[in-house]
Scaffold this motif. Structure first.
Motif, PDB file in Angstrom:
ATOM      1  N   PRO A  36       4.954   1.804 -13.074  1.00 41.72           N
ATOM      2  CA  PRO A  36       5.776   0.641 -12.727  1.00 41.72           C
ATOM      3  C   PRO A  36       7.039   0.546 -13.581  1.00 41.72           C
ATOM      4  CG  PRO A  36       3.478   0.012 -12.771  1.00 41.72           C
ATOM      5  CD  PRO A  36       3.563   1.420 -13.298  1.00 41.72           C
ATOM      6  N   ASP A  37       6.907   0.838 -14.870  1.00 38.03           N
ATOM      7  CA  ASP A  37       8.079   0.779 -15.756  1.00 38.03           C
ATOM      8  C   ASP A  37       9.126   1.822 -15.380  1.00 38.03           C
ATOM      9  OD1 ASP A  37       6.975  -1.340 -17.178  1.00 38.03           O
ATOM     10  OD2 ASP A  37       5.984   0.005 -18.602  1.00 38.03           O
ATOM     11  N   ALA A  47       6.214  -8.340  -8.428  1.00 39.11           N
ATOM     12  CA  ALA A  47       5.378  -7.736  -7.389  1.00 39.11           C
ATOM     13  C   ALA A  47       4.540  -6.594  -7.951  1.00 39.11           C
ATOM     14  CB  ALA A  47       6.254  -7.234  -6.242  1.00 39.11           C
ATOM     15  N   LEU A  48       5.142  -5.790  -8.831  1.00 42.14           N
ATOM     16  CA  LEU A  48       4.406  -4.680  -9.438  1.00 42.14           C
ATOM     17  C   LEU A  48       3.287  -5.183 -10.345  1.00 42.14           C
ATOM     18  CD1 LEU A  48       7.333  -2.236 -10.204  1.00 42.14           C
ATOM     19  CD2 LEU A  48       5.513  -1.912  -8.522  1.00 42.14           C
ATOM     20  N   GLU A  49       3.510  -6.302 -11.012  1.00 43.25           N
ATOM     21  CA  GLU A  49       2.455  -6.885 -11.847  1.00 43.25           C
ATOM     22  C   GLU A  49       1.247  -7.261 -10.999  1.00 43.25           C
ATOM     23  OE1 GLU A  49       1.915  -7.210 -15.157  1.00 43.25           O
ATOM     24  OE2 GLU A  49       3.714  -5.983 -15.357  1.00 43.25           O
ATOM     25  N   ASP A  50       1.511  -7.769  -9.795  1.00 44.98           N
ATOM     26  CA  ASP A  50       0.431  -8.168  -8.900  1.00 44.98           C
ATOM     27  C   ASP A  50      -0.429  -6.987  -8.463  1.00 44.98           C
ATOM     28  OD1 ASP A  50       1.234 -10.797  -8.995  1.00 44.98           O
ATOM     29  OD2 ASP A  50       2.254 -10.760  -7.051  1.00 44.98           O
ATOM     30  N   LYS A  86       0.832  -1.209   0.000  1.00 47.11           N
ATOM     31  CA  LYS A  86       0.000   0.000   0.000  1.00 47.11           C
ATOM     32  C   LYS A  86       0.865   1.258   0.000  1.00 47.11           C
ATOM     33  CE  LYS A  86      -3.948  -2.039   2.378  1.00 47.11           C
ATOM     34  NZ  LYS A  86      -4.721  -2.051   3.629  1.00 47.11           N
ATOM     35  N   GLU A  87       1.941   1.233   0.777  1.00 48.72           N
ATOM     36  CA  GLU A  87       2.834   2.389   0.848  1.00 48.72           C
ATOM     37  C   GLU A  87       3.501   2.650  -0.501  1.00 48.72           C
ATOM     38  OE1 GLU A  87       6.817   3.426   3.303  1.00 48.72           O
ATOM     39  OE2 GLU A  87       5.149   2.602   4.461  1.00 48.72           O
ATOM     40  N   ILE A  88       3.964   1.603  -1.149  1.00 57.31           N
ATOM     41  CA  ILE A  88       4.597   1.742  -2.459  1.00 57.31           C
ATOM     42  C   ILE A  88       3.606   2.275  -3.482  1.00 57.31           C
ATOM     43  CG2 ILE A  88       5.604   0.446  -4.394  1.00 57.31           C
ATOM     44  CD1 ILE A  88       6.929  -1.342  -2.216  1.00 57.31           C
ATOM     45  N   LEU A 134      -2.583   0.746  -9.620  1.00 54.17           N
ATOM     46  CA  LEU A 134      -1.736   1.849 -10.061  1.00 54.17           C
ATOM     47  C   LEU A 134      -2.319   2.625 -11.238  1.00 54.17           C
ATOM     48  CD1 LEU A 134       1.680   0.015  -9.810  1.00 54.17           C
ATOM     49  CD2 LEU A 134       0.822   1.796  -8.302  1.00 54.17           C
ATOM     50  N   VAL A 135      -3.515   2.279 -11.660  1.00 54.10           N
ATOM     51  CA  VAL A 135      -4.142   2.992 -12.776  1.00 54.10           C
ATOM     52  C   VAL A 135      -4.494   4.393 -12.289  1.00 54.10           C
ATOM     53  CG1 VAL A 135      -6.114   3.041 -14.341  1.00 54.10           C
ATOM     54  CG2 VAL A 135      -5.063   0.867 -13.733  1.00 54.10           C
TER      55      VAL A 135
END
Length: 59
Positions: free
Chosen positions: A25-26, A49-52, A12-14, A57-58
């Motif tokens: 993410p990229d 992890a970012l894919e998950d 959540k923090e990230i 992140l939209v």
């Protein structure tokens, strides 16, 4: 798909930090790669992890 409530505090923090700074993410992966502080193995783990959490992140 996971629910916000199911995410860890770190996830959540990230997500919140990335949203507040407008980082995709990229872009985060590229920054980590360029910093030289993470091994390729660690970067691959971060990518997974970012894919998950990508749906959160939209912008």
């Amino acid at each position: 798909m996971r629910k916000w409530e199911d995410l860890t505090r770190d996830e959540k923090e990230i997500i919140n930090t990335m949203k507040n700074q407008g980082i995709s993410p990229d872009e985060l992966l590229e920054r980590m790669r360029n910093s030289g502080r993470m091994s390729e193995e660690a970067i691959e783990g971060l990518r997974k992890a970012l894919e998950d959490v990508r749906p959160f992140l939209v912008h």
